[in-house]
Design an enzyme around this catalytic site. Structure first.
Site, short mmCIF file in Angstrom:
data_model
loop_
_atom_site.label_atom_id
_atom_site.label_comp_id
_atom_site.label_asym_id
_atom_site.label_seq_id
_atom_site.Cartn_x
_atom_site.Cartn_y
_atom_site.Cartn_z
N ASP A 60 0.85 -1.28 0.24
CA ASP A 60 -0.17 0.18 -0.12
C ASP A 60 1.09 1.01 -0.18
O ASP A 60 0.40 2.68 -0.68
CB ASP A 60 -0.44 0.10 1.44
CG ASP A 60 -2.13 -0.90 0.28
OD1 ASP A 60 -2.87 -1.13 0.07
OD2 ASP A 60 -2.55 -1.47 1.86
N LYS A 65 1.73 6.50 -2.56
CA LYS A 65 3.03 7.46 -3.67
C LYS A 65 2.81 7.92 -4.86
O LYS A 65 2.83 8.42 -5.11
CB LYS A 65 3.97 6.61 -3.16
CG LYS A 65 5.23 8.03 -3.05
CD LYS A 65 6.69 7.45 -3.32
CE LYS A 65 7.68 7.83 -3.59
NZ LYS A 65 9.41 7.32 -3.19
N ASN A 127 -4.70 8.25 1.93
CA ASN A 127 -4.96 7.73 3.40
C ASN A 127 -5.36 8.92 4.18
O ASN A 127 -6.00 8.96 4.74
CB ASN A 127 -4.16 6.99 3.51
CG ASN A 127 -3.69 6.04 3.27
OD1 ASN A 127 -4.38 5.20 2.76
ND2 ASN A 127 -3.54 4.91 3.76
N GLU A 128 -4.03 9.65 4.98
CA GLU A 128 -4.44 10.41 5.43
C GLU A 128 -3.32 12.29 5.45
O GLU A 128 -2.70 12.06 5.25
CB GLU A 128 -4.61 9.86 6.96
CG GLU A 128 -3.35 9.56 7.64
CD GLU A 128 -2.39 8.18 7.01
OE1 GLU A 128 -3.34 6.70 6.93
OE2 GLU A 128 -1.82 8.39 6.54
N ARG A 152 -6.15 20.51 22.46
CA ARG A 152 -4.77 21.03 22.96
C ARG A 152 -3.67 19.35 23.06
O ARG A 152 -4.67 18.57 23.67
CB ARG A 152 -4.16 21.73 24.64
CG ARG A 152 -3.00 22.06 24.62
CD ARG A 152 -2.63 22.50 25.48
NE ARG A 152 -2.95 24.27 25.23
CZ ARG A 152 -2.11 23.80 24.55
NH1 ARG A 152 -0.74 24.23 24.33
NH2 ARG A 152 -2.28 25.79 25.10
#
EC number: 2.7.1.23
Length: 274
Positions: A60, A65, A127-128, A152
Protein backbone atom coordinates in the site's frame (compact mmCIF):
# COMPACT_ATOMS: atom_id res chain seq x y z
CA UNK A 1 10.39 -4.67 -25.18
CA UNK A 2 9.55 -1.15 -23.99
CA UNK A 3 8.25 1.02 -26.80
CA UNK A 4 9.15 4.68 -27.13
CA UNK A 5 6.35 7.25 -27.23
CA UNK A 6 6.66 7.88 -30.99
CA UNK A 7 6.44 4.14 -31.66
CA UNK A 8 3.26 3.90 -29.63
CA UNK A 9 1.67 6.73 -31.59
CA UNK A 10 2.05 4.61 -34.73
CA UNK A 11 -0.03 1.88 -33.01
CA UNK A 12 -2.91 3.91 -31.66
CA UNK A 13 -5.18 0.88 -31.46
CA UNK A 14 -3.04 -0.67 -28.75
CA UNK A 15 -3.63 0.26 -25.14
CA UNK A 16 -0.43 1.02 -23.27
CA UNK A 17 0.87 0.44 -19.77
CA UNK A 18 3.63 1.47 -17.42
CA UNK A 19 4.73 -0.74 -14.53
CA UNK A 20 6.10 0.56 -11.23
CA UNK A 21 7.61 -2.00 -8.86
CA UNK A 22 8.94 -1.61 -5.35
CA UNK A 23 12.32 -3.06 -4.42
CA UNK A 24 10.81 -5.60 -2.04
CA UNK A 25 11.92 -9.19 -2.80
CA UNK A 26 8.33 -10.31 -3.40
CA UNK A 27 7.74 -7.44 -5.80
CA UNK A 28 10.97 -8.12 -7.68
CA UNK A 29 10.10 -11.79 -8.11
CA UNK A 30 6.66 -10.95 -9.48
CA UNK A 31 7.86 -8.29 -11.92
CA UNK A 32 8.77 -10.56 -14.89
CA UNK A 33 5.57 -12.57 -14.45
CA UNK A 34 3.49 -9.39 -14.48
CA UNK A 35 5.16 -8.08 -17.62
CA UNK A 36 4.72 -11.40 -19.39
CA UNK A 37 1.00 -11.32 -18.62
CA UNK A 38 0.46 -7.66 -19.50
CA UNK A 39 2.32 -7.95 -22.80
CA UNK A 40 -0.36 -10.35 -24.02
CA UNK A 41 -2.79 -7.47 -24.35
CA UNK A 42 -0.99 -4.18 -23.78
CA UNK A 43 2.07 -2.35 -25.06
CA UNK A 44 4.67 -1.26 -22.50
CA UNK A 45 5.86 2.36 -22.69
CA UNK A 46 8.77 4.13 -21.02
CA UNK A 47 6.80 7.18 -19.89
CA UNK A 48 4.00 6.91 -17.28
CA UNK A 49 2.51 10.23 -18.39
CA UNK A 50 1.33 8.75 -21.72
CA UNK A 51 0.23 5.30 -20.53
CA UNK A 52 -3.41 4.19 -20.51
CA UNK A 53 -2.79 1.94 -17.50
CA UNK A 54 -0.47 2.36 -14.54
CA UNK A 55 0.24 -0.90 -12.71
CA UNK A 56 1.76 -0.55 -9.25
CA UNK A 57 3.49 -3.67 -7.95
CA UNK A 58 4.14 -3.43 -4.22
CA UNK A 59 2.38 -2.79 -0.93
CA UNK A 60 0.00 0.00 0.00
CA UNK A 61 2.88 2.40 0.66
CA UNK A 62 4.17 2.08 -2.90
CA UNK A 63 0.63 2.36 -4.25
CA UNK A 64 -0.27 5.51 -2.31
CA UNK A 65 2.96 7.33 -3.18
CA UNK A 66 2.59 6.77 -6.92
CA UNK A 67 -1.19 7.18 -7.07
CA UNK A 68 -0.77 10.75 -5.82
CA UNK A 69 2.28 11.42 -8.01
CA UNK A 70 0.77 10.28 -11.31
CA UNK A 71 -2.89 11.17 -10.78
CA UNK A 72 -4.33 12.46 -14.07
CA UNK A 73 -7.51 12.21 -16.12
CA UNK A 74 -7.76 9.26 -18.50
CA UNK A 75 -5.40 7.02 -16.53
CA UNK A 76 -6.47 3.72 -14.98
CA UNK A 77 -4.43 2.68 -11.93
CA UNK A 78 -4.31 -0.96 -10.81
CA UNK A 79 -2.51 -2.33 -7.78
CA UNK A 80 -0.74 -5.69 -7.60
CA UNK A 81 0.21 -6.92 -4.14
CA UNK A 82 3.96 -7.32 -4.20
CA UNK A 83 4.37 -6.17 -0.61
CA UNK A 84 2.69 -6.82 2.72
CA UNK A 85 -0.51 -4.81 3.19
CA UNK A 86 -2.71 -4.71 0.12
CA UNK A 87 -5.92 -2.76 0.70
CA UNK A 88 -5.42 -0.91 -2.58
CA UNK A 89 -4.41 -3.93 -4.62
CA UNK A 90 -6.60 -5.97 -6.95
CA UNK A 91 -4.25 -8.78 -7.95
CA UNK A 92 -1.60 -10.85 -6.15
CA UNK A 93 0.75 -13.77 -6.82
CA UNK A 94 -2.19 -16.21 -7.00
CA UNK A 95 -4.03 -14.54 -9.88
CA UNK A 96 -1.45 -12.62 -11.93
CA UNK A 97 -2.30 -14.85 -14.89
CA UNK A 98 -5.83 -13.41 -14.89
CA UNK A 99 -4.89 -9.74 -15.30
CA UNK A 100 -5.02 -9.50 -19.10
CA UNK A 101 -8.33 -11.33 -19.44
CA UNK A 102 -9.98 -9.29 -16.69
CA UNK A 103 -8.96 -5.77 -17.71
CA UNK A 104 -12.17 -5.06 -19.61
CA UNK A 105 -14.39 -6.56 -16.90
CA UNK A 106 -13.01 -4.51 -14.01
CA UNK A 107 -15.19 -1.73 -12.63
CA UNK A 108 -13.42 1.58 -12.17
CA UNK A 109 -14.17 4.61 -10.04
CA UNK A 110 -12.52 7.79 -8.83
CA UNK A 111 -11.22 7.81 -5.26
CA UNK A 112 -11.61 10.46 -2.60
CA UNK A 113 -8.44 12.37 -1.80
CA UNK A 114 -7.95 14.88 0.99
CA UNK A 115 -6.95 18.37 -0.08
CA UNK A 116 -4.97 20.48 2.38
CA UNK A 117 -4.16 24.14 1.88
CA UNK A 118 -1.72 26.08 4.02
CA UNK A 119 -0.61 29.57 2.97
CA UNK A 120 -0.50 29.37 -0.83
CA UNK A 121 0.45 25.68 -0.96
CA UNK A 122 -1.93 22.83 -1.81
CA UNK A 123 -1.20 19.19 -0.98
CA UNK A 124 -3.15 15.97 -1.52
CA UNK A 125 -3.28 12.71 0.43
CA UNK A 126 -4.95 9.40 -0.34
CA UNK A 127 -4.96 7.97 3.19
CA UNK A 128 -4.54 10.78 5.70
CA UNK A 129 -3.04 14.02 6.86
CA UNK A 130 -1.40 13.85 10.28
CA UNK A 131 -0.85 17.19 12.04
CA UNK A 132 1.32 16.45 15.05
CA UNK A 133 3.93 17.74 17.46
CA UNK A 134 6.22 16.28 20.10
CA UNK A 135 4.45 18.20 22.85
CA UNK A 136 0.85 19.24 23.55
CA UNK A 137 -0.11 22.13 21.28
CA UNK A 138 -3.26 24.20 20.86
CA UNK A 139 -5.59 24.13 17.86
CA UNK A 140 -8.91 25.87 17.23
CA UNK A 141 -11.08 23.61 15.06
CA UNK A 142 -13.92 24.82 12.83
CA UNK A 143 -16.33 22.64 10.84
CA UNK A 144 -17.98 24.44 7.90
CA UNK A 145 -17.05 27.72 9.60
CA UNK A 146 -18.76 26.70 12.85
CA UNK A 147 -16.50 26.57 15.90
CA UNK A 148 -16.18 22.93 17.00
CA UNK A 149 -13.69 22.86 19.85
CA UNK A 150 -10.40 24.10 21.20
CA UNK A 151 -8.05 21.15 21.21
CA UNK A 152 -4.76 20.78 23.02
CA UNK A 153 -2.77 17.65 22.40
CA UNK A 154 -0.08 16.14 20.22
CA UNK A 155 -2.10 16.27 17.04
CA UNK A 156 -5.04 15.61 14.76
CA UNK A 157 -5.54 12.94 12.12
CA UNK A 158 -7.84 13.50 9.14
CA UNK A 159 -8.43 10.45 6.94
CA UNK A 160 -10.44 9.23 3.97
CA UNK A 161 -12.71 6.20 3.86
CA UNK A 162 -9.99 4.14 2.18
CA UNK A 163 -7.45 5.45 4.68
CA UNK A 164 -9.52 4.41 7.68
CA UNK A 165 -7.64 1.09 7.94
CA UNK A 166 -4.26 2.82 8.16
CA UNK A 167 -2.91 5.06 10.92
CA UNK A 168 -6.51 6.01 11.66
CA UNK A 169 -7.22 2.49 12.92
CA UNK A 170 -4.08 2.51 15.07
CA UNK A 171 -5.34 5.77 16.59
CA UNK A 172 -8.65 4.07 17.51
CA UNK A 173 -10.56 5.62 14.64
CA UNK A 174 -13.47 3.83 12.99
CA UNK A 175 -13.08 1.58 9.96
CA UNK A 176 -15.31 2.97 7.21
CA UNK A 177 -16.65 0.55 4.62
CA UNK A 178 -16.05 1.43 0.94
CA UNK A 179 -19.51 2.78 0.10
CA UNK A 180 -19.41 5.35 2.91
CA UNK A 181 -18.60 8.81 1.56
CA UNK A 182 -16.99 10.60 4.47
CA UNK A 183 -13.88 12.04 6.06
CA UNK A 184 -12.87 11.27 9.62
CA UNK A 185 -11.06 13.30 12.27
CA UNK A 186 -9.34 11.71 15.27
CA UNK A 187 -7.70 13.42 18.24
CA UNK A 188 -4.16 12.31 19.05
CA UNK A 189 -3.27 12.20 22.75
CA UNK A 190 -5.46 15.08 23.98
CA UNK A 191 -4.30 16.89 27.10
CA UNK A 192 -7.03 16.39 29.71
CA UNK A 193 -7.41 17.83 33.19
CA UNK A 194 -10.05 19.40 35.43
CA UNK A 195 -10.13 22.73 33.59
CA UNK A 196 -9.58 21.52 30.04
CA UNK A 197 -11.18 18.70 28.08
CA UNK A 198 -12.18 17.73 24.54
CA UNK A 199 -14.81 15.51 22.92
CA UNK A 200 -12.27 12.64 22.82
CA UNK A 201 -14.11 10.70 20.13
CA UNK A 202 -13.48 10.26 16.41
CA UNK A 203 -15.95 12.23 14.32
CA UNK A 204 -17.18 11.11 10.92
CA UNK A 205 -18.18 13.98 8.65
CA UNK A 206 -20.01 14.21 5.30
CA UNK A 207 -17.66 14.14 2.34
CA UNK A 208 -18.36 17.78 1.44
CA UNK A 209 -17.40 19.08 4.91
CA UNK A 210 -14.70 21.73 5.17
CA UNK A 211 -12.41 21.70 8.21
CA UNK A 212 -10.37 24.70 9.31
CA UNK A 213 -7.62 24.36 11.88
CA UNK A 214 -6.14 27.51 13.36
CA UNK A 215 -2.78 27.39 15.10
CA UNK A 216 -2.54 30.63 17.03
CA UNK A 217 0.51 30.05 19.17
CA UNK A 218 3.64 31.59 17.71
CA UNK A 219 6.15 30.55 20.30
CA UNK A 220 7.83 27.17 20.35
CA UNK A 221 11.09 25.51 19.60
CA UNK A 222 11.16 24.72 15.87
CA UNK A 223 11.55 20.99 16.46
CA UNK A 224 8.61 20.94 18.89
CA UNK A 225 6.22 22.96 16.69
CA UNK A 226 3.52 21.07 14.78
CA UNK A 227 4.33 19.48 11.46
CA UNK A 228 2.15 18.10 8.66
CA UNK A 229 2.59 14.53 7.44
CA UNK A 230 0.84 13.43 4.23
CA UNK A 231 0.55 9.66 3.82
CA UNK A 232 3.70 9.16 5.87
CA UNK A 233 5.78 11.92 4.24
CA UNK A 234 6.59 15.15 6.11
CA UNK A 235 5.52 18.12 3.96
CA UNK A 236 5.73 21.04 6.43
CA UNK A 237 7.51 21.61 9.73
CA UNK A 238 7.77 24.30 12.36
CA UNK A 239 4.16 25.52 12.13
CA UNK A 240 3.02 28.47 14.22
CA UNK A 241 0.43 31.24 13.81
CA UNK A 242 -1.13 29.72 10.71
CA UNK A 243 -4.37 28.34 9.29
CA UNK A 244 -4.88 24.94 7.66
CA UNK A 245 -7.90 24.29 5.44
CA UNK A 246 -8.93 20.71 4.70
CA UNK A 247 -11.58 19.29 2.37
CA UNK A 248 -12.19 16.25 0.18
CA UNK A 249 -11.64 16.14 -3.55
CA UNK A 250 -11.90 13.46 -6.23
CA UNK A 251 -8.98 11.83 -7.96
CA UNK A 252 -8.54 12.49 -11.65
CA UNK A 253 -7.44 8.93 -12.42
CA UNK A 254 -9.72 5.90 -12.21
CA UNK A 255 -9.12 3.04 -9.79
CA UNK A 256 -10.58 -0.44 -9.47
CA UNK A 257 -13.74 -0.17 -7.38
CA UNK A 258 -13.74 -2.15 -4.12
CA UNK A 259 -17.39 -2.01 -3.08
CA UNK A 260 -18.03 -5.74 -2.78
CA UNK A 261 -18.97 -6.35 0.86
CA UNK A 262 -17.80 -9.96 1.09
CA UNK A 263 -14.36 -9.37 -0.37
CA UNK A 264 -13.83 -6.32 1.84
CA UNK A 265 -14.74 -8.22 5.00
CA UNK A 266 -12.44 -11.05 3.97
CA UNK A 267 -9.63 -8.53 3.47
CA UNK A 268 -10.24 -7.10 6.95
CA UNK A 269 -10.21 -10.59 8.45
CA UNK A 270 -7.00 -11.58 6.68
CA UNK A 271 -5.22 -8.35 7.63
CA UNK A 272 -6.31 -7.83 11.22
CA UNK A 273 -7.74 -11.06 12.63
CA UNK A 274 -6.46 -14.28 11.08
Amino acid sequence: MIMKVHQVQEKKMNKTYYLISSLAPKSESLKPLIKKELNKKLVEVDDPTVADYLFINGGDGTFIKNAIKYDRAGLKIIGINGGSLGFYTTFNETNIDQIANNLDQLKYTQLDFIRLQIDDQIHHALNEFNINSTTAYGYDIFIDNEFYQKFRGTGLLISTTTGSTGINKSANGAILFPRIKAIQMVELYPLLHSSFTTIQSPIILPIDTKIRIEIKENYCDHDACPRIVADGAVIRQGLSSTTIEISATRSQADYVATTDLRSYIQRLQKTFIY
